[in-house]
Write a protein that holds these residues in place. Structure first.
Motif, mmCIF file in Angstrom:
data_model
loop_
_atom_site.group_PDB
_atom_site.id
_atom_site.type_symbol
_atom_site.label_atom_id
_atom_site.label_comp_id
_atom_site.label_asym_id
_atom_site.label_seq_id
_atom_site.Cartn_x
_atom_site.Cartn_y
_atom_site.Cartn_z
ATOM 1 N N THR A 22 0.865 -1.178 0.000
ATOM 2 C CA THR A 22 0.000 0.000 0.000
ATOM 3 C C THR A 22 0.901 1.228 0.000
ATOM 4 N N ARG A 23 0.317 2.362 -0.379
ATOM 5 C CA ARG A 23 1.029 3.639 -0.369
ATOM 6 C C ARG A 23 0.295 4.581 0.554
ATOM 7 N N GLU A 24 1.013 5.115 1.508
ATOM 8 C CA GLU A 24 0.395 6.000 2.497
ATOM 9 C C GLU A 24 0.905 7.412 2.258
ATOM 10 N N TYR A 31 4.958 9.541 -0.446
ATOM 11 C CA TYR A 31 4.252 8.490 0.280
ATOM 12 C C TYR A 31 5.240 7.576 0.989
ATOM 13 N N SER A 33 5.891 3.490 1.682
ATOM 14 C CA SER A 33 5.497 2.210 1.100
ATOM 15 C C SER A 33 6.557 1.152 1.376
ATOM 16 N N SER A 77 -4.083 3.185 -0.626
ATOM 17 C CA SER A 77 -3.807 3.133 0.823
ATOM 18 C C SER A 77 -4.413 1.896 1.478
ATOM 19 N N ALA A 102 0.989 -1.391 4.673
ATOM 20 C CA ALA A 102 1.772 -0.514 5.556
ATOM 21 C C ALA A 102 1.136 -0.532 6.936
ATOM 22 N N TYR A 104 1.576 1.530 9.399
ATOM 23 C CA TYR A 104 1.249 2.889 9.850
ATOM 24 C C TYR A 104 1.126 3.830 8.656
ATOM 25 N N ARG A 105 0.389 4.900 8.856
ATOM 26 C CA ARG A 105 0.287 5.963 7.846
ATOM 27 C C ARG A 105 0.520 7.303 8.542
ATOM 28 N N VAL A 109 -2.536 13.987 5.991
ATOM 29 C CA VAL A 109 -2.012 14.173 4.637
ATOM 30 C C VAL A 109 -2.044 15.666 4.354
ATOM 31 N N LEU A 126 3.011 9.050 12.919
ATOM 32 C CA LEU A 126 2.288 8.005 12.194
ATOM 33 C C LEU A 126 1.186 7.436 13.076
ATOM 34 N N ASN A 129 -2.562 1.656 10.916
ATOM 35 C CA ASN A 129 -3.594 1.355 9.923
ATOM 36 C C ASN A 129 -4.515 0.245 10.428
#
Ligand code: CTP
Ligand code: CA
Length: 225
Positions: A22-24, A31, A33, A77, A102, A104-105, A109, A126, A129
């Protein structure tokens, strides 16, 4: 080849598979990742289709074409991946979580690109998730739920504790400390861990391994009460 024939092991069954990273997002251009290639999840999706299943492949950003004869939902995400996993979950018989989500994010944003400040040290906050596979396994009518455990040490004990903690039916334990297998590689070797047994599937191509895994999953699924 054999994989092109419908083995029928999963005919009439619906299988959801998460795959890739995933991309946070941090801001519009950045991001967090990881290096997951998505190859294992895509190979599993292909093997499930070959076994006669209806497949929904829920994929993070990867460099792989959409495989034929299945539905692919592309997400970025972990939160998007969770929503895509829950969409239509009532129809899902088997859920396989192969994604490298991921953990954590970023807590927020930024609407605009973050600017470099004067300070030498920059700290990121962070937030955890949601756990997608654990959320699915916590449903009252949960599908047969399969997770992966990517570990660099104490493979089997960590895998067993994940099986318990997340209420999974099966976990695919993957030693990611060995070079040439697992993450971002074309081959893999895993140990299948269920509540009462463990089975080693030795190193081979992800394609071969995927069809062995689907066969084992189908057998356990058909045996489950
Ligand atoms: N997983 C998930 N959602 C998350 C994190 C993990 O669905 N937010 C799934 C993965 O797809 C995998 C399994 O949980 O099937 C185990 O992932 P792993 O990263 O090995 O375990 P974690 O529970 O995140 O623990 P840790 O990273 O600390 O080892
Ligand atoms: Ca993790």
């Amino acid at each position: 080849t054999a994989a092109q024939f419908d083995t029928g092991l999963l005919s009439g069954k619906t299988v959801f598979i998460t795959a890739g990273p995933t991309r946070e997002a941090l801001d519009p251009v950045r991001y967090i990742s990881n290096h997951s290639s998505g190859k294992m999840g895509y190979a599993l999706a292909q093997a499930a289709v070959d076994a006669g299943a209806r497949v929904k492949l829920i994929s993070g950003p990867v460099n792989l074409p959409a495989p034929p004869r299945m539905e692919r939902v592309q997400v970025q995400s972990a939160q998007d991946m969770l929503a895509a996993a829950m969409d239509g979950i009532d129809s899902c018989d088997i859920f396989i979580a192969a994604a490298a989500v991921a953990d954590y994010r970023p807590t927020a944003v930024s609407e605009h690109k973050l600017k470099k400040g004067a300070e030498e040290i920059m700290e990121l906050r962070l937030v955890k998730n949601p756990d997608i596979v654990a959320s699915v396994a916590a449903l009252p009518r949960k599908p047969f739920t399969v997770g992966f455990a990517a570990e660099t040490r104490d493979l089997l004990s960590y895998a067993r504790s994940k099986l318990e903690r997340k209420n999974l039916d099966l976990i695919v334990a993957n030693d990611v400390s060995q070079p040439g297998i697992g993450f971002n590689s074309d081959e893999n070797a895993v140990t299948l861990v269920s509540r009462d047994a463990a089975l080693v599937l030795p190193q081979t191509s992800k394609r071969q391994l995927a069809s062995q895994l689907i066969r084992q999953i189908a057998e356990l699924y058909n045996r489950a009460p």
